[in-house]
Motif scaffolding. Structure first.
Motif, PDB file in Angstrom:
ATOM      1  N   GLU A  71       5.926  70.456  -6.909  1.00 57.83           N
ATOM      2  CA  GLU A  71       4.909  70.936  -5.969  1.00 57.83           C
ATOM      3  C   GLU A  71       5.331  70.637  -4.533  1.00 57.83           C
ATOM      4  OE1 GLU A  71       0.192  70.131  -4.838  1.00 57.83           O
ATOM      5  OE2 GLU A  71       1.177  68.966  -6.416  1.00 57.83           O
ATOM      6  N   VAL A  72       5.240  71.615  -3.669  1.00 56.02           N
ATOM      7  CA  VAL A  72       5.483  71.420  -2.239  1.00 56.02           C
ATOM      8  C   VAL A  72       4.243  70.762  -1.649  1.00 56.02           C
ATOM      9  CG1 VAL A  72       5.979  72.511  -0.031  1.00 56.02           C
ATOM     10  CG2 VAL A  72       6.995  73.432  -2.126  1.00 56.02           C
ATOM     11  N   VAL A  73       4.405  69.546  -1.133  1.00 62.42           N
ATOM     12  CA  VAL A  73       3.246  68.808  -0.627  1.00 62.42           C
ATOM     13  C   VAL A  73       3.193  68.761   0.896  1.00 62.42           C
ATOM     14  CG1 VAL A  73       3.010  67.400  -2.698  1.00 62.42           C
ATOM     15  CG2 VAL A  73       4.494  66.610  -0.849  1.00 62.42           C
ATOM     16  N   ARG A  74       4.287  69.145   1.552  1.00 60.20           N
ATOM     17  CA  ARG A  74       4.286  69.179   3.022  1.00 60.20           C
ATOM     18  C   ARG A  74       5.357  70.161   3.457  1.00 60.20           C
ATOM     19  NH1 ARG A  74       4.754  64.007   3.741  1.00 60.20           N
ATOM     20  NH2 ARG A  74       2.513  63.736   3.448  1.00 60.20           N
ATOM     21  N   ARG A  75       5.068  70.943   4.512  1.00 57.98           N
ATOM     22  CA  ARG A  75       6.055  71.940   4.929  1.00 57.98           C
ATOM     23  C   ARG A  75       5.870  72.330   6.381  1.00 57.98           C
ATOM     24  NH1 ARG A  75       7.628  77.803   2.116  1.00 57.98           N
ATOM     25  NH2 ARG A  75       9.074  78.431   3.774  1.00 57.98           N
ATOM     26  N   THR A  76       7.000  72.497   7.077  1.00 61.09           N
ATOM     27  CA  THR A  76       7.034  73.123   8.396  1.00 61.09           C
ATOM     28  C   THR A  76       7.982  74.316   8.295  1.00 61.09           C
ATOM     29  OG1 THR A  76       8.919  71.842   9.228  1.00 61.09           O
ATOM     30  CG2 THR A  76       6.735  70.845   9.450  1.00 61.09           C
ATOM     31  N   ALA A  77       8.358  74.880   9.432  1.00 62.55           N
ATOM     32  CA  ALA A  77       9.245  76.045   9.408  1.00 62.55           C
ATOM     33  C   ALA A  77      10.625  75.715   8.862  1.00 62.55           C
ATOM     34  CB  ALA A  77       9.371  76.634  10.817  1.00 62.55           C
ATOM     35  N   ALA A  78      11.068  74.457   9.034  1.00 65.33           N
ATOM     36  CA  ALA A  78      12.436  74.126   8.642  1.00 65.33           C
ATOM     37  C   ALA A  78      12.540  72.882   7.763  1.00 65.33           C
ATOM     38  CB  ALA A  78      13.298  73.919   9.891  1.00 65.33           C
ATOM     39  N   MET A  79      11.413  72.272   7.398  1.00 64.71           N
ATOM     40  CA  MET A  79      11.450  71.067   6.576  1.00 64.71           C
ATOM     41  C   MET A  79      10.322  71.104   5.552  1.00 64.71           C
ATOM     42  SD  MET A  79      12.288  68.070   9.383  1.00 64.71           S
ATOM     43  CE  MET A  79      12.754  66.875   8.127  1.00 64.71           C
ATOM     44  N   ALA A  80      10.576  70.449   4.407  1.00 67.29           N
ATOM     45  CA  ALA A  80       9.545  70.407   3.371  1.00 67.29           C
ATOM     46  C   ALA A  80       9.742  69.163   2.516  1.00 67.29           C
ATOM     47  CB  ALA A  80       9.593  71.657   2.504  1.00 67.29           C
ATOM     48  N   LEU A  81       8.654  68.745   1.885  1.00 71.43           N
ATOM     49  CA  LEU A  81       8.662  67.633   0.938  1.00 71.43           C
ATOM     50  C   LEU A  81       8.145  68.147  -0.394  1.00 71.43           C
ATOM     51  CD1 LEU A  81       8.946  64.573   0.300  1.00 71.43           C
ATOM     52  CD2 LEU A  81       6.564  64.317   1.056  1.00 71.43           C
ATOM     53  N   VAL A  82       8.916  67.896  -1.466  1.00 64.13           N
ATOM     54  CA  VAL A  82       8.560  68.342  -2.814  1.00 64.13           C
ATOM     55  C   VAL A  82       8.304  67.128  -3.690  1.00 64.13           C
ATOM     56  CG1 VAL A  82       9.429  69.488  -4.902  1.00 64.13           C
ATOM     57  CG2 VAL A  82       9.842  70.506  -2.644  1.00 64.13           C
ATOM     58  N   ASP A  83       7.223  67.155  -4.436  1.00 63.62           N
ATOM     59  CA  ASP A  83       6.941  66.137  -5.448  1.00 63.62           C
ATOM     60  C   ASP A  83       7.319  66.718  -6.797  1.00 63.62           C
ATOM     61  OD1 ASP A  83       5.771  64.364  -7.340  1.00 63.62           O
ATOM     62  OD2 ASP A  83       4.262  63.745  -5.880  1.00 63.62           O
ATOM     63  N   ALA A  84       8.281  66.080  -7.476  1.00 60.43           N
ATOM     64  CA  ALA A  84       8.754  66.573  -8.772  1.00 60.43           C
ATOM     65  C   ALA A  84       7.812  66.207  -9.907  1.00 60.43           C
ATOM     66  CB  ALA A  84      10.155  66.039  -9.057  1.00 60.43           C
ATOM     67  N   GLN A  85       6.782  65.422  -9.622  1.00 63.33           N
ATOM     68  CA  GLN A  85       5.740  65.086 -10.599  1.00 63.33           C
ATOM     69  C   GLN A  85       6.281  64.326 -11.815  1.00 63.33           C
ATOM     70  OE1 GLN A  85       2.570  65.717  -9.856  1.00 63.33           O
ATOM     71  NE2 GLN A  85       2.923  67.002  -8.073  1.00 63.33           N
ATOM     72  N   GLY A  86       7.394  63.619 -11.632  1.00 62.30           N
ATOM     73  CA  GLY A  86       7.928  62.818 -12.732  1.00 62.30           C
ATOM     74  C   GLY A  86       8.735  63.595 -13.747  1.00 62.30           C
ATOM     75  N   VAL A 112      14.956  69.885   2.749  1.00 65.02           N
ATOM     76  CA  VAL A 112      13.917  69.599   1.759  1.00 65.02           C
ATOM     77  C   VAL A 112      14.195  68.245   1.123  1.00 65.02           C
ATOM     78  CG1 VAL A 112      12.740  70.365  -0.339  1.00 65.02           C
ATOM     79  CG2 VAL A 112      13.642  72.057   1.277  1.00 65.02           C
ATOM     80  N   SER A 113      13.177  67.395   1.116  1.00 61.59           N
ATOM     81  CA  SER A 113      13.247  66.108   0.423  1.00 61.59           C
ATOM     82  C   SER A 113      12.445  66.195  -0.865  1.00 61.59           C
ATOM     83  CB  SER A 113      12.685  64.982   1.304  1.00 61.59           C
ATOM     84  OG  SER A 113      13.593  64.649   2.329  1.00 61.59           O
ATOM     85  N   VAL A 114      12.934  65.534  -1.910  1.00 60.07           N
ATOM     86  CA  VAL A 114      12.258  65.516  -3.211  1.00 60.07           C
ATOM     87  C   VAL A 114      12.017  64.068  -3.613  1.00 60.07           C
ATOM     88  CG1 VAL A 114      12.364  66.209  -5.632  1.00 60.07           C
ATOM     89  CG2 VAL A 114      13.449  67.639  -3.877  1.00 60.07           C
ATOM     90  N   ARG A 115      10.804  63.783  -4.070  1.00 55.40           N
ATOM     91  CA  ARG A 115      10.478  62.448  -4.555  1.00 55.40           C
ATOM     92  C   ARG A 115       9.924  62.544  -5.978  1.00 55.40           C
ATOM     93  NH1 ARG A 115       5.147  61.803  -0.679  1.00 55.40           N
ATOM     94  NH2 ARG A 115       3.662  62.921  -2.033  1.00 55.40           N
ATOM     95  N   ASN A 116       9.791  61.379  -6.622  1.00 58.07           N
ATOM     96  CA  ASN A 116       9.179  61.315  -7.947  1.00 58.07           C
ATOM     97  C   ASN A 116       9.922  62.182  -8.953  1.00 58.07           C
ATOM     98  OD1 ASN A 116       7.333  60.395  -9.830  1.00 58.07           O
ATOM     99  ND2 ASN A 116       5.759  61.904  -9.298  1.00 58.07           N
ATOM    100  N   SER A 117      11.254  62.130  -8.897  1.00 59.26           N
ATOM    101  CA  SER A 117      12.090  62.951  -9.752  1.00 59.26           C
ATOM    102  C   SER A 117      12.891  62.072 -10.710  1.00 59.26           C
ATOM    103  CB  SER A 117      13.029  63.816  -8.899  1.00 59.26           C
ATOM    104  OG  SER A 117      13.749  64.746  -9.686  1.00 59.26           O
ATOM    105  N   HIS A 118      13.731  62.732 -11.511  1.00 59.28           N
ATOM    106  CA  HIS A 118      14.649  62.045 -12.418  1.00 59.28           C
ATOM    107  C   HIS A 118      16.046  62.620 -12.228  1.00 59.28           C
ATOM    108  CE1 HIS A 118      12.068  59.405 -14.888  1.00 59.28           C
ATOM    109  NE2 HIS A 118      11.124  60.323 -14.744  1.00 59.28           N
ATOM    110  N   HIS A 119      16.969  62.240 -13.081  1.00 55.50           N
ATOM    111  CA  HIS A 119      18.358  62.697 -13.031  1.00 55.50           C
ATOM    112  C   HIS A 119      18.418  64.213 -12.937  1.00 55.50           C
ATOM    113  CE1 HIS A 119      22.416  63.508 -14.785  1.00 55.50           C
ATOM    114  NE2 HIS A 119      22.737  62.436 -14.087  1.00 55.50           N
ATOM    115  N   PHE A 120      19.322  64.721 -12.066  1.00 53.97           N
ATOM    116  CA  PHE A 120      19.401  66.174 -11.909  1.00 53.97           C
ATOM    117  C   PHE A 120      20.780  66.736 -12.218  1.00 53.97           C
ATOM    118  CE2 PHE A 120      20.221  66.552  -6.956  1.00 53.97           C
ATOM    119  CZ  PHE A 120      21.424  65.875  -7.100  1.00 53.97           C
ATOM    120  N   GLY A 121      21.636  65.925 -12.841  1.00 51.72           N
ATOM    121  CA  GLY A 121      22.962  66.418 -13.200  1.00 51.72           C
ATOM    122  C   GLY A 121      23.937  66.295 -12.053  1.00 51.72           C
TER     123      GLY A 121
END
Length: 371
Positions: A71-86, A112-121
């Motif tokens: 889920e995108v929880v914060r966004r501007t024209a050039a930056m965003a924060l995504v919560d991977a929801q675990g 884009v920054s992502v938090r609350n994630s796991h291994h992504f390969g």
């Protein structure tokens, strides 16, 4: 059982079958299986289908949400924060890079920054997405296991903290650098353990700073012992380990501190993981509208490949070349899986009640064992 080779479609179907049996949403199964299969095709055996055992452990211990929707929880024209929801990092990282690419096309750059994630390969997969779109890509990530000792230290404080960079060219395939900021990725030790191969000296040290070469002992220093672990890129201080140490801290700041993910440095054993990713896409045409950027990258890559080699049988390559050759070879001959891994995957399938597709009759060579 020796090594068998399987077509990429069979590997993809096996991964998808297990993820589906665990309850992952169909669209996320497609994304995750594609990333993991591409990783195996590229010769990065430590980050593809061999990760299913680790994912199973996370899922069965209820530390991994396979029904998560980023889920995108914060966004501007050039930056965003995504919560991977675990959830697993593959769908979150693909979504993050797609978002960054869209912002870069509109604003010249997307972060884009992502938090609350796991291994992504493999981080290089996501950086390459930007290059394939004609953009420069930079990707960093924190990781699960605190296994890397700071230069001069005996206690691990950092994860392997990979960094990937990809850049398009006009004539050449993209330059794709994908590296851990430790001497090797932790999963490379797992591969040596699966194959029963000694670990090269300098990859892992014990509590006294001495090298550990037995693969089982090296795995224990990564996952069981309090002291010792992987060395930073470069090894000890005399061979440049302090530079790898500095890069690892940089990646931790970009991936975790910026997104609000777990810093990992003091994570207690068994604590929930909260892995962070950092994704950047940059449009070079904003700075070089005449297209000169692409020509310059071509010239640079050509010059490097034309460098006279020390060994005529081993020409100079640039980052991305070995993985591309692996993809060509494995697309033709199949992806090799050792018997030790096949037995573990069969057990995963049995527990998941998913069909086991990796028997000898489905191998690319009709069941012939390879080296």
């Amino acid at each position: 059982m020796d090594t068998l080779r399987f077509p990429a479609d069979t590997i993809r179907a096996q991964i998808a079958g297990v993820l589906t049996a665990w309850g992952m949403a169909p669209e996320q199964v497609v994304t995750t299986a594609a990333v993991m299969t591409h990783t195996d095709l590229s010769g990065i055996d430590s980050h593809g289908i061999s990760m299913l055992m680790s994912y199973e452990e996370l899922w069965r211990s209820e530390r991994l949400r396979l029904d998560a929707q980023p889920e995108v929880v914060r966004r501007t024209a050039a930056m965003a924060l995504v919560d991977a929801q675990g959830g697993l990092g593959h769908p979150a990282a693909v979504a993050a890079m797609e978002l960054a690419i869209g912002m870069a096309r509109a604003a010249g750059v997307g972060v884009v920054s992502v938090r609350n994630s796991h291994h992504f390969g493999a981080a290089g997969y996501y950086a390459a997405m930007a290059a394939e779109a004609g953009l420069v890509g930079l990707v960093t990530t924190s990781a699960k296991v605190v296994s890397v000792v700071p230069t001069g230290g005996a206690l691990p404080r950092l994860t392997t903290n990979p960094i990937a960079f990809a850049a398009p060219a006009r004539r050449n395939p993209p330059f794709v650098l994908d590296m851990s900021t430790s001497t090797v990725a932790a999963n490379k030790i797992k591969v040596h353990d699966l194959l029963g191969r000694p670990v090269p000296q300098g990859w892992v040290t014990d509590e006294a700073g001495d090298p550990v070469t037995d693969p089982a002992a090296a795995m224990a220093y990564l996952h069981e012992h309090l002291y010792g672990g992987l060395t930073p890129l470069g090894g000890d201080g005399a061979t440049g380990g302090h530079k790898g140490y500095g890069l690892a801290v940089m990646v931790q700041i970009l991936s975790a501190a910026l997104s609000g993910a777990d810093l990992a440095a003091r994570r207690p054993p068994g604590a929930p993981e909260d892995i962070g990713h950092f994704v950047l896409a940059l449009d070079p045409s904003v700075l070089r509208p005449d297209g000169g950027y692409l020509d310059d990258v071509d010239e640079l890559l050509d010059t490097l490949r034309e460098t006279p080699p020390v060994d005529a049988e081993a020409p100079v390559v640039v980052a991305g070349d070995p993985e591309r050759r692996h993809r060509e070879e494995r697309a033709e001959r199949g992806i090799p899986l050792p018997g030790s891994l096949l037995r573990k995957l069969e057990a995963v399938c049995e527990r998941a009640r998913a069909p086991f597709l990796l028997d000898a009759s489905r191998s690319a060579d009709g069941g012939t064992r390879t080296s």
